[in-house]
Design an enzyme around this catalytic site. Structure first.
Site, PDB file in Angstrom:
ATOM      1  N   GLU A  89       0.833  -1.218   0.000  1.00 51.01           N
ATOM      2  CA  GLU A  89       0.000   0.000   0.000  1.00 51.01           C
ATOM      3  C   GLU A  89       0.862   1.261   0.000  1.00 51.01           C
ATOM      4  OE1 GLU A  89      -3.123  -0.252  -0.502  1.00 51.01           O
ATOM      5  OE2 GLU A  89      -3.530  -2.324   0.043  1.00 51.01           O
ATOM      6  N   CYS A 149     -16.658  -6.144 -17.977  1.00 48.38           N
ATOM      7  CA  CYS A 149     -16.605  -6.851 -19.273  1.00 48.38           C
ATOM      8  C   CYS A 149     -15.733  -8.094 -19.263  1.00 48.38           C
ATOM      9  CB  CYS A 149     -16.152  -5.904 -20.379  1.00 48.38           C
ATOM     10  SG  CYS A 149     -14.369  -5.586 -20.344  1.00 48.38           S
TER      11      CYS A 149
HETATM   12 MG    MG Z   1      -3.252  -5.337  -1.664  1.00 45.89          MG
HETATM   13 ZN    ZN Z   2     -14.224  -3.556 -19.142  1.00 39.54          ZN
END
Ligand code: MG
Ligand code: ZN
Ligand code: ADP
Length: 187
Positions: A89, A149
């Protein structure tokens, strides 16, 4: 002292960044290296205890570091004779304070591997990830699966939780999406 190597994993949420870091920690430790794995004190999504946890809930022990005090890493590395620091992070760490700390550690011969979002949900640079990626010997871009998608996703899309840049959340707030499907959340 030989300058150590910086490696950066960059990619959207769910692209497997933390999974890569967990694997790396296991491999380096198996080789007998002293590894320090850290994350910003802000990220308590899957555990209040300091561990790196992937979205698959695999974990490895870590330490929390105050994201505005990255210089703590220098002390931690020295105290425990650390060979390699793994930072998850990266995007949450202070942009300008973190880069010189990482440079110093590399100079001292401490290998550094970091992972983070390069861009926020608005596709704006997020924290020091991109700059560090440009400095890195190895910059690896990871992809998730677009939840709209099914294609390769390079973006993080916010789907709840307000419009601030730093809002810690998981699947209730973020999905991965591709360039075609990505929309900027307006609240
Ligand atoms: Mg992560
Ligand atoms: Zn997509
Ligand atoms: P990151 O640290 O990059 O957010 P993690 O390593 O924590 O990623 O999690 C990666 C895991 O997330 C995958 O192995 C998969 O099981 C899960 N996952 C959930 N949503 C997606 C998605 N849209 N695309 C790819 N993986 C996903």
């Amino acid at each position: 002292m030989k300058k150590a190597i910086l490696t950066i994993f960059a990619g959207p949420m769910y692209s497997g960044k933390t999974t890569k870091l967990i694997k790396l920690a296991e491999v380096l430790e198996a080789k007998g290296q002293k590894v320090l794995t850290v994350k910003p004190a802000i990220d308590t999504r899957y555990s209040k205890k300091p561990v790196l946890a992937s979205h698959d809930l695999k974990t490895v022990k870590a330490a929390f570091v105050d994201m505005n005090k990255p210089e703590e890493l220098l002390k931690m590395a020295e105290k425990d004779h650390i060979n390699h620091i793994i930072i998850d992070e990266l995007n949450f760490f202070h942009k300008t304070k973190t880069i010189p700390v990482i440079k110093k550690l590399l100079q001292k011969g401490v290998g550094m591997t970091g992972a983070g979002l390069a861009y926020d949900y608005r596709k704006k640079p997020f924290g020091p990830t991109l700059k560090l990626g440009k400095m890195a010997k190895h910059l690896i871009w990871l992809y998730a699966i677009c939840q709209k998608c099914g294609g390769p996703a390079q973006h993080t899309e916010r789907v709840g939780g307000g419009t601030g840049q730093v809002v810690v959340g998981a699947s209730e707030m973020y999905i991965a999406s591709c360039s075609k499907c990505h929309r900027v959340y307006r609240g």
